[in-house]
Design a protein around this motif. Structure first.
Motif, PDB file in Angstrom:
ATOM      1  N   GLY A 362     -17.078 -96.038 -46.722  1.00  0.00           N
ATOM      2  CA  GLY A 362     -16.996 -96.184 -45.352  1.00  0.00           C
ATOM      3  C   GLY A 362     -17.260 -97.549 -44.839  1.00  0.00           C
ATOM      4  N   CYS A 363     -17.594 -98.523 -45.946  1.00  0.00           N
ATOM      5  CA  CYS A 363     -17.766 -99.847 -45.469  1.00  0.00           C
ATOM      6  C   CYS A 363     -16.401-100.792 -45.652  1.00  0.00           C
ATOM      7  CB  CYS A 363     -18.813-100.624 -46.215  1.00  0.00           C
ATOM      8  SG  CYS A 363     -20.458 -99.904 -45.659  1.00  0.00           S
ATOM      9  N   SER A 364     -16.135-101.640 -44.735  1.00  0.00           N
ATOM     10  CA  SER A 364     -14.938-102.678 -44.835  1.00  0.00           C
ATOM     11  C   SER A 364     -15.572-103.966 -44.613  1.00  0.00           C
ATOM     12  CB  SER A 364     -13.794-102.114 -44.199  1.00  0.00           C
ATOM     13  OG  SER A 364     -14.195-101.948 -42.795  1.00  0.00           O
ATOM     14  N   LEU A 365     -14.490-104.637 -45.123  1.00  0.00           N
ATOM     15  CA  LEU A 365     -14.868-106.145 -44.945  1.00  0.00           C
ATOM     16  C   LEU A 365     -14.507-106.579 -43.399  1.00  0.00           C
ATOM     17  CD1 LEU A 365     -13.915-107.820 -48.382  1.00  0.00           C
ATOM     18  CD2 LEU A 365     -16.253-107.716 -47.209  1.00  0.00           C
ATOM     19  N   PRO A 366     -15.156-107.368 -42.862  1.00  0.00           N
ATOM     20  CA  PRO A 366     -14.665-107.993 -41.375  1.00  0.00           C
ATOM     21  C   PRO A 366     -13.515-108.989 -41.575  1.00  0.00           C
ATOM     22  CG  PRO A 366     -16.737-109.121 -42.184  1.00  0.00           C
ATOM     23  CD  PRO A 366     -16.571-108.018 -43.094  1.00  0.00           C
ATOM     24  N   ALA A 367     -12.697-109.128 -40.548  1.00  0.00           N
ATOM     25  CA  ALA A 367     -11.556-109.781 -41.009  1.00  0.00           C
ATOM     26  C   ALA A 367     -11.428-111.367 -41.161  1.00  0.00           C
ATOM     27  CB  ALA A 367     -10.654-109.676 -39.505  1.00  0.00           C
ATOM     28  N   ASP A 368     -12.463-111.963 -40.735  1.00  0.00           N
ATOM     29  CA  ASP A 368     -12.750-113.351 -40.664  1.00  0.00           C
ATOM     30  C   ASP A 368     -13.509-114.050 -42.209  1.00  0.00           C
ATOM     31  OD1 ASP A 368     -15.154-112.464 -40.233  1.00  0.00           O
ATOM     32  OD2 ASP A 368     -15.765-114.249 -38.898  1.00  0.00           O
ATOM     33  N   VAL A 369     -13.280-113.100 -43.243  1.00  0.00           N
ATOM     34  CA  VAL A 369     -14.045-113.493 -44.515  1.00  0.00           C
ATOM     35  C   VAL A 369     -13.323-114.577 -45.020  1.00  0.00           C
ATOM     36  CG1 VAL A 369     -15.129-111.460 -45.039  1.00  0.00           C
ATOM     37  CG2 VAL A 369     -12.984-111.772 -45.760  1.00  0.00           C
ATOM     38  N   PRO A 370     -13.919-115.588 -45.884  1.00  0.00           N
ATOM     39  CA  PRO A 370     -13.270-116.859 -46.595  1.00  0.00           C
ATOM     40  C   PRO A 370     -12.173-116.375 -47.505  1.00  0.00           C
ATOM     41  CG  PRO A 370     -15.481-116.793 -46.707  1.00  0.00           C
ATOM     42  CD  PRO A 370     -15.311-115.706 -46.366  1.00  0.00           C
ATOM     43  N   GLN A 371     -11.131-117.271 -47.607  1.00  0.00           N
ATOM     44  CA  GLN A 371     -10.191-116.883 -48.581  1.00  0.00           C
ATOM     45  C   GLN A 371     -10.368-116.318 -50.037  1.00  0.00           C
ATOM     46  OE1 GLN A 371      -6.792-116.836 -47.671  1.00  0.00           O
ATOM     47  NE2 GLN A 371      -6.242-116.029 -49.704  1.00  0.00           N
ATOM     48  N   VAL A 372     -11.496-116.925 -50.519  1.00  0.00           N
ATOM     49  CA  VAL A 372     -12.143-116.288 -51.843  1.00  0.00           C
ATOM     50  C   VAL A 372     -12.293-114.828 -51.848  1.00  0.00           C
ATOM     51  CG1 VAL A 372     -13.756-116.560 -53.506  1.00  0.00           C
ATOM     52  CG2 VAL A 372     -12.775-118.591 -52.498  1.00  0.00           C
ATOM     53  N   THR A 373     -12.978-114.127 -50.638  1.00  0.00           N
ATOM     54  CA  THR A 373     -13.296-112.997 -50.660  1.00  0.00           C
ATOM     55  C   THR A 373     -12.207-112.034 -50.516  1.00  0.00           C
ATOM     56  OG1 THR A 373     -15.419-113.583 -49.521  1.00  0.00           O
ATOM     57  CG2 THR A 373     -14.892-111.589 -49.508  1.00  0.00           C
ATOM     58  N   LYS A 374     -11.157-112.655 -49.914  1.00  0.00           N
ATOM     59  CA  LYS A 374      -9.904-111.802 -49.724  1.00  0.00           C
ATOM     60  C   LYS A 374      -9.138-111.613 -50.960  1.00  0.00           C
ATOM     61  CE  LYS A 374      -8.937-113.282 -45.003  1.00  0.00           C
ATOM     62  NZ  LYS A 374      -8.429-114.473 -44.070  1.00  0.00           N
ATOM     63  N   ASP A 375      -9.226-112.851 -51.527  1.00  0.00           N
ATOM     64  CA  ASP A 375      -8.590-112.497 -52.956  1.00  0.00           C
ATOM     65  C   ASP A 375      -9.188-111.627 -54.177  1.00  0.00           C
ATOM     66  OD1 ASP A 375      -6.784-114.487 -52.263  1.00  0.00           O
ATOM     67  OD2 ASP A 375      -7.672-116.143 -53.273  1.00  0.00           O
ATOM     68  N   ILE A 376     -10.547-111.800 -53.780  1.00  0.00           N
ATOM     69  CA  ILE A 376     -11.391-110.764 -54.702  1.00  0.00           C
ATOM     70  C   ILE A 376     -11.200-109.116 -54.087  1.00  0.00           C
ATOM     71  CG2 ILE A 376     -13.641-110.091 -55.363  1.00  0.00           C
ATOM     72  CD1 ILE A 376     -14.532-113.166 -55.123  1.00  0.00           C
ATOM     73  N   GLN A 377     -10.920-109.128 -53.172  1.00  0.00           N
ATOM     74  CA  GLN A 377     -10.954-107.838 -52.354  1.00  0.00           C
ATOM     75  C   GLN A 377      -9.388-107.126 -52.904  1.00  0.00           C
ATOM     76  OE1 GLN A 377     -12.747-106.056 -50.046  1.00  0.00           O
ATOM     77  NE2 GLN A 377     -11.487-104.308 -50.956  1.00  0.00           N
ATOM     78  N   THR A 378      -8.521-108.128 -53.067  1.00  0.00           N
ATOM     79  CA  THR A 378      -7.234-107.560 -53.413  1.00  0.00           C
ATOM     80  C   THR A 378      -7.345-107.108 -54.803  1.00  0.00           C
ATOM     81  OG1 THR A 378      -6.483-109.577 -52.388  1.00  0.00           O
ATOM     82  CG2 THR A 378      -4.897-108.241 -53.666  1.00  0.00           C
ATOM     83  N   TYR A 379      -8.185-107.783 -55.861  1.00  0.00           N
ATOM     84  CA  TYR A 379      -8.230-107.109 -57.012  1.00  0.00           C
ATOM     85  C   TYR A 379      -8.859-105.873 -56.985  1.00  0.00           C
ATOM     86  CZ  TYR A 379      -7.149-111.391 -59.568  1.00  0.00           C
ATOM     87  OH  TYR A 379      -6.464-112.582 -59.846  1.00  0.00           O
ATOM     88  N   PHE A 380     -10.007-105.690 -56.085  1.00  0.00           N
ATOM     89  CA  PHE A 380     -10.811-104.264 -56.061  1.00  0.00           C
ATOM     90  C   PHE A 380      -9.431-103.335 -55.442  1.00  0.00           C
ATOM     91  CE2 PHE A 380     -14.449-106.531 -56.553  1.00  0.00           C
ATOM     92  CZ  PHE A 380     -15.408-105.645 -57.020  1.00  0.00           C
ATOM     93  N   ASP A 381      -8.951-103.683 -54.320  1.00  0.00           N
ATOM     94  CA  ASP A 381      -7.795-102.633 -53.943  1.00  0.00           C
ATOM     95  C   ASP A 381      -6.857-102.146 -54.851  1.00  0.00           C
ATOM     96  OD1 ASP A 381      -9.190-103.034 -51.380  1.00  0.00           O
ATOM     97  OD2 ASP A 381      -7.694-104.353 -50.617  1.00  0.00           O
ATOM     98  N   GLU A 382      -6.334-103.156 -55.642  1.00  0.00           N
ATOM     99  CA  GLU A 382      -5.502-102.638 -56.808  1.00  0.00           C
ATOM    100  C   GLU A 382      -6.018-102.043 -57.907  1.00  0.00           C
ATOM    101  OE1 GLU A 382      -3.415-106.346 -57.353  1.00  0.00           O
ATOM    102  OE2 GLU A 382      -2.425-106.342 -55.304  1.00  0.00           O
ATOM    103  N   LYS A 383      -7.502-101.803 -57.865  1.00  0.00           N
ATOM    104  CA  LYS A 383      -8.240-101.508 -58.963  1.00  0.00           C
ATOM    105  C   LYS A 383      -8.102-101.836 -60.140  1.00  0.00           C
ATOM    106  CE  LYS A 383      -9.319 -96.763 -57.138  1.00  0.00           C
ATOM    107  NZ  LYS A 383     -10.066 -97.446 -56.143  1.00  0.00           N
ATOM    108  N   LYS A 384      -7.711-103.498 -60.290  1.00  0.00           N
ATOM    109  CA  LYS A 384      -7.750-104.254 -61.293  1.00  0.00           C
ATOM    110  C   LYS A 384      -8.944-104.971 -61.654  1.00  0.00           C
ATOM    111  CE  LYS A 384      -2.740-105.393 -61.199  1.00  0.00           C
ATOM    112  NZ  LYS A 384      -1.881-106.500 -60.787  1.00  0.00           N
ATOM    113  N   GLN A 385     -10.138-104.204 -61.625  1.00  0.00           N
ATOM    114  CA  GLN A 385     -11.315-104.870 -61.837  1.00  0.00           C
ATOM    115  C   GLN A 385     -12.055-104.083 -62.889  1.00  0.00           C
ATOM    116  OE1 GLN A 385     -14.438-103.420 -60.978  1.00  0.00           O
ATOM    117  NE2 GLN A 385     -13.594-101.973 -59.483  1.00  0.00           N
ATOM    118  N   SER A 386     -12.971-104.485 -63.663  1.00  0.00           N
ATOM    119  CA  SER A 386     -13.930-104.015 -64.626  1.00  0.00           C
ATOM    120  C   SER A 386     -14.981-104.645 -64.415  1.00  0.00           C
ATOM    121  CB  SER A 386     -13.461-103.524 -66.039  1.00  0.00           C
ATOM    122  OG  SER A 386     -13.077-104.746 -66.297  1.00  0.00           O
ATOM    123  N   PRO A 387     -16.252-103.756 -64.454  1.00  0.00           N
ATOM    124  CA  PRO A 387     -17.748-104.447 -64.441  1.00  0.00           C
ATOM    125  C   PRO A 387     -17.995-105.567 -65.468  1.00  0.00           C
ATOM    126  CG  PRO A 387     -17.833-102.085 -65.144  1.00  0.00           C
ATOM    127  CD  PRO A 387     -16.267-102.287 -64.693  1.00  0.00           C
TER     128      PRO A 387
END
Lengths: 437, 276
Positions: A362-387
Motif C-alpha cells: 500500500g505504499c508508493s513513492l512520491p512523484a518528486d523523487v530523483p531520477q535514480v530512484t525512478k530508474d530503480i523503481q522501474t526495475y522493481f515494477d518490471e520485477k527484474k530484480q533479485s536480492p
C-alpha cells in the motif's frame, strides 16, 4: 590543623562533584510523561537517521497519545554492531532498535535475543519479498525501516546524450560504451578506493546475473557446494573488475578518491559511470545539488541482455529485544505496526528522499523523487530484480573489499582473488556453525 | 661558514618538519570547520570560499537538543572526578607499597602489573556492574575509568617516590605527624612534578576515551564529547564541516592543558623515569 583542612577540602570536592555527576546527565531527558508508556528507541547517531526517527516518532505519538518514544543514538559501523551485540547480550537493549536485515540480522541470534512478531498485526502489511530477511524459520522478528536500494551503476545522462549512447544491457555492450566514452576523454568507470567498501560493487552488484545463470547458487554457496572461484558466472564479477582495470577505463585518482570525489566527477561529467549503491543519493545531493537529475541508474550488465536485471538491497529492520515486556512490549509492537503502514511510509518519504521502493503493502513513492530512484523503481515494477547475496546467504567474508581493491588496482588477478575470498569466507562460515564447512 | 650553514639548515629543517607534522593537520581542522558543507566535502586543505564559523558552531551546538553541551558537562565531571580520585588513591597505594615493604608487597606489585597486562573484557564487566547496580550511570563510568587508570598511576608514583628521601618522612614522624598528616602535608606536596604528569596524561586519556563511555554508560543522558562525533558521520553521508567543528571544540580543552602544563609534564616525565 591545616593538614586536616586539605583532607576535608579534597573530600568535599569529591563529594560535590560526584553529586553533580548524578544530576548532570538528566539535563537533556524530559521527565514529563504523565503516566504514558515510555519506550526507548536506538538508531544511528547521524543527522539523517536521527531526523527520520524523530519524524516517525512525532507522527506516531500524534496517532497514539498514550505512548512516548525516546530516541537514542548509537555509532554506525563496527562500533555500532559491537554495541548492539553487547547490549542484547547483557539485556540492556532499548525497547525498539534499528539494525541491518538479512545476514546481519542472523548474526545477532534473533531466536535468543529478539521478540517474535509472527502473526502480529505489526507485520501484517510487510511485503512478502522482505519477510525472509527478518525471519528465522517461520518466525518473523522485524519490519522494514525505510526503503530498499540497489547496487548498480550511476551514470551521467548528459554525457550519454552528447555521445549518443544507450544504457548497456550486456557486458560486451558495457565495454563498447566505455570505449566510446574514453575516446571522448572522459573517465568511463569511476572507482573510489579511498573508501574500500565501494570496490565490492562489481562483485556484489553482479549477483542478479549469478542468480539468473544459476538459480540455486546461493543455497549451494551456503552449503559449501559452490565457490566463487569455480562457478564461471560468479567469477565474472571479479573478472569484470580486472577487465576495467586492464583496459585503463578508470579515473586516474581511483586509488585515493572517496565517494564525494567520485560523485563530483560523475556530476561534473568528467566521469560517466559509477558502480555504487543508490544509498549514496543524499551525498550526491550535498555534493552537486544542481546536477541530481542529470544522473540516472542502470543495473550491472551480465553476459545476456535478455536476463538483465537489478541486484537489490533490502532496508534495515526495526526489532524488539526479548528484554522488553509488559505494556512496553505492547507499545513497541504498536510502534512497529505504525512504521510498517502507509502512514509510516509517508513520514519516511517526507523526511528524506527515497532511494528505492518501500517494502510495505500500500505504499508508493512520491512523484518528486530523483531520477535514480525512478530508474530503480522501474526495475522493481518490471520485477527484474533479485536480492543481493547477503540477503540469501549468511556467508560473507570480511576481506572482500580488500581483495576487490587489489584486483581493481591491478595488484592481483581475478581468479586468485576469488580463490582467496573463498578461503576468507570459510572462517566466517565455521564461526556461524553452518553445516558442510 | 659551512658549520653555521649546517646548524641553521638543520634547525630550519626541524622547525619545518614540526610545522608539517603538527600545524598542518590543525590548520586542516580549523579551515574545514569554517567551510560550507559543499567545500568541506572536497576534503582538501584550502582557504574557505565562504566563512561559516557562526553557522557551523550553532548547528553543532544545537544538534540533537544541545547534546554537545550535556556531553561537555558529562566529560568534565567524568574527567575531574576520575583524575582527582586517581591521583589521591594512586599516590596512597604507591606510598604504602614503596615505604612499607612486607611479604605482601610482591603480590601487590604483581596485581598492579596485571592491571596493565590484562585486557578488560566488556560483557563480564557489565554483568558485574549490573549486579552492583552501577551500570548505565555516571558513577559506574567514573569507577571504570579509575580502575583502568590506576595501575599506570601507581607505577609512576612508585617510581617517583623512590627518589624522595626517607629521612623527610622520619623527620615528620619525629615531629609528631600522624599517617594522614604525613601523607597529605609532607609526601603529596613532594610528588608535585609527577602529579602534574599524571593529571595531564590521565585527563587527556579519560577525556578522549571513546569505548568505555560507549559500552558502560549507554544513553544520551550519559553521552561524552567523543560520542558526539558520530552525530555527523555515517556510511552514506558525512558532514565534514560540522564534524571538524565538533573536533575543534573537543580539541580545545586538552590543548589548553598542554599549553599550561607543558614544562611540568616534561619535568615530571624525566624525574620519574631516570631513577627507579
Amino acid at each position: 590543623m591545616r593538614g586536616r583542612r586539605t583532607v576535608v577540602s579534597a573530600l568535599t570536592i569529591l563529594a560535590i562533584t560526584s553529586v553533580t555527576a548524578c544530576s548532570a546527565g538528566s539535563l537533556g531527558s524530559s521527565e514529563d510523561t504523565d503516566g504514558a508508556t515510555k519506550i526507548t528507541m536506538l538508531t544511528d547517531a547521524d543527522e539523517g537517521s536521527q531526523s527520520d526517527a524523530k519524524a516517525m516518532v512525532a507522527a506516531f505519538q500524534k496517532a497514539n497519545p498514550g505512548v512516548v518514544v525516546d530516541v537514542q543514538a548509537k555509532p554506525s559501523g563496527t562500533d555500532g554492531d559491537n554495541l548492539i551485540k553487547t547490549r542484547l547480550q547483557t539485556g540492556t537493549m532499548t525497547d525498539v532498535f534499528t539494525y541491518g536485515s538479512g545476514s546481519l540480522f542472523q548474526q545477532i541470534a534473533p531466536a535468543n535475543n529478539l521478540a517474535a512478531l509472527t502473526g502480529d498485526a505489526a507485520v501484517a502489511k510487510v511485503d512478502e519479498a522482505y519477510l525472509p530477511q527478518v525471519s528465522v524459520g517461520s518466525d518473523v522478528y522485524g519490519v522494514p525501516w525505510g526503503n530498499a536500494f540497489a547496487g548498480g551503476v550511476m551514470y551521467n545522462k548528459k554525457v550519454f546524450e552528447q555521445l549518443n549512447l544507450q544504457v548497456p544491457k550486456s557486458w560486451s555492450e558495457f565495454l563498447a560504451t566505455a570505449d566510446k566514452i574514453k575516446a571522448a576523454k572522459i573517465a568511463p568507470v569511476i572507482q573510489t578506493y579511498g573508501e574500500t567498501w565501494t570496490s565490492q560493487l562489481f562483485v556484489l552488484g553482479d549477483f542478479h546475473n549469478v542468480a539468473a545463470a544459476a538459480p540455486q547458487w546461493a543455497a549451494d554457496y551456503t552449503a559449501n557446494k559452490a565457490k566463487y572461484a569455480t562457478t564461471p558466472a560468479a567469477l565474472a564479477g571479479f573478472e569484470h573488475l580486472q577487465e576495467v582495470h586492464d583496459k585503463g577505463l578508470m579515473n586516474s585518482d581511483f586509488a585515493s578518491a572517496k565517494v564525494p570525489d567520485g560523485l563530483r566527477l560523475l556530476a561534473s561529467g568528467k566521469g560517466a559511470m559509477y558502480p555504487i549503491l543508490s544509498g549514496v543519493l543524499p551525498q550526491l545531493e550535498q555534493v552537486a545539488p544542481d546536477n541530481v537529475d542529470d544522473i540516472g541508474f542502470f543495473a550491472l550488465p551480465g553476459p545476456d541482455a535478455a536476463t538483465n536485471g537489478l541486484t537489490a538491497w533490502f532496508p534495515n529492520g526495526v526489532y524488539i529485544p526479548k528484554s522488553t515486556s509488559g505494556p512496553k512490549l505492547e507499545a513497541a509492537k504498536k510502534f512497529l505496526g505504525f512504521v510498517a503502514s502507509p502512514a509510516g511510509c509517508e513520514v519516511m518519504a517526507a523526511s528524506n528522499k527515497p532511494t528505492g521502493p518501500f517494502m510495505v503493502q500500500g505504499c508508493s513513492l512520491p512523484a518528486d523523487v530523483p531520477q535514480v530512484t525512478k530508474d530503480i523503481q522501474t526495475y522493481f515494477d518490471e520485477k527484474k530484480q533479485s536480492p543481493a547475496l547477503e540477503f540469501l546467504s549468511p556467508v560473507k567474508g570480511p576481506n572482500l573489499e580488500q581483495l576487490c581493491v587489489e584486483v581493481g588496482s591491478g595488484i592481483s588477478k581475478a581468479d586468485k582473488a576469488a580463490a582467496l575470498y573463498d578461503q576468507d569466507v570459510k572462517k566466517q562460515a565455521q564461526q556461524l556453525g553452518l553445516e558442510g564447512w | 661558514m659551512n658549520r653555521a650553514l649546517t646548524r641553521w639548515g638543520l634547525g630550519g629543517l626541524a622547525i619545518l618538519s614540526s610545522i608539517v607534522v603538527f600545524l598542518v593537520p590543525f590548520a586542516f581542522i580549523v579551515t574545514t570547520a569554517v567551510m560550507d558543507s559543499r567545500q568541506a566535502g572536497e576534503f582538501t586543505l584550502a582557504w574557505p570560499r565562504q566563512f561559516q564559523f557562526v553557522e557551523n558552531l550553532t548547528t553543532v551546538l544545537q544538534t540533537r537538543d544541545y547534546l554537545l553541551v550535556i556531553a561537555f558537562i558529562n566529560s568534565t565531571v567524568l574527567t575531574v572526578v576520575s583524575v582527582t580520585a586517581l591521583v589521591i588513591l594512586g599516590a596512597m597505594v604507591a606510598f604504602v607499597l614503596q615505604r612499607r615493604k612486607s611479604r605482601l608487597t610482591g603480590l601487590a606489585n604483581f596485581l598492579v602489573l596485571t592491571g596493565l597486562i590484562m585486557p578488560p573484557a566488556v560483557v563480564p564487566t557489565i554483568w558485574v556492574m549490573q549486579k552492583l547496580g552501577l551500570f548505565g550511570g555516571m558513577p559506574g563510568l567514573i569507577l571504570i575509568e579509575i580502575t583502568y587508570g590506576l595501575s599506570f598511576t601507581v607505577l609512576l608514583f612508585r617510581a617517583f617516590l623512590a627518589t624522595v628521601p626517607r629521612e623527610l618522612d622520619e623527620a615528620a614522624i619525629i615531629d609528631g605527624a600522624g599517617p594522614l598528616r604525613l601523607f597529605f602535608r609532607v609526601v603529596l606536596p613532594l610528588l608535585r612534578p609527577v602529579t602534574v604528569t599524571i593529571i595531564v596524561v590521565q585527563s587527556v586519556n579519560i577525556f578522549n576515551d571513546f569505548t568505555n563511555p560507549l559500552y558502560f554508560a549507554p544513553g544520551d543522558q550519559n553521552a561524552t564529547v567523543q560520542l558526539t562525533l558520530f552525530n555527523f558521520q555515517s556510511q552514506n553521508l558525512t558532514s565534514y564541516n560540522l564534524l571538524f567543528m565538533d573536533i575543534l571544540l573537543i580539541t580545545i580543552p586538552p590543548l589548553i592543558m598542554y599549553l599550561l602544563f607543558n614544562r611540568q609534564i616534561v619535568a615530571g616525565m624525566t624525574s620519574g623515569a631516570v631513577k627507579g
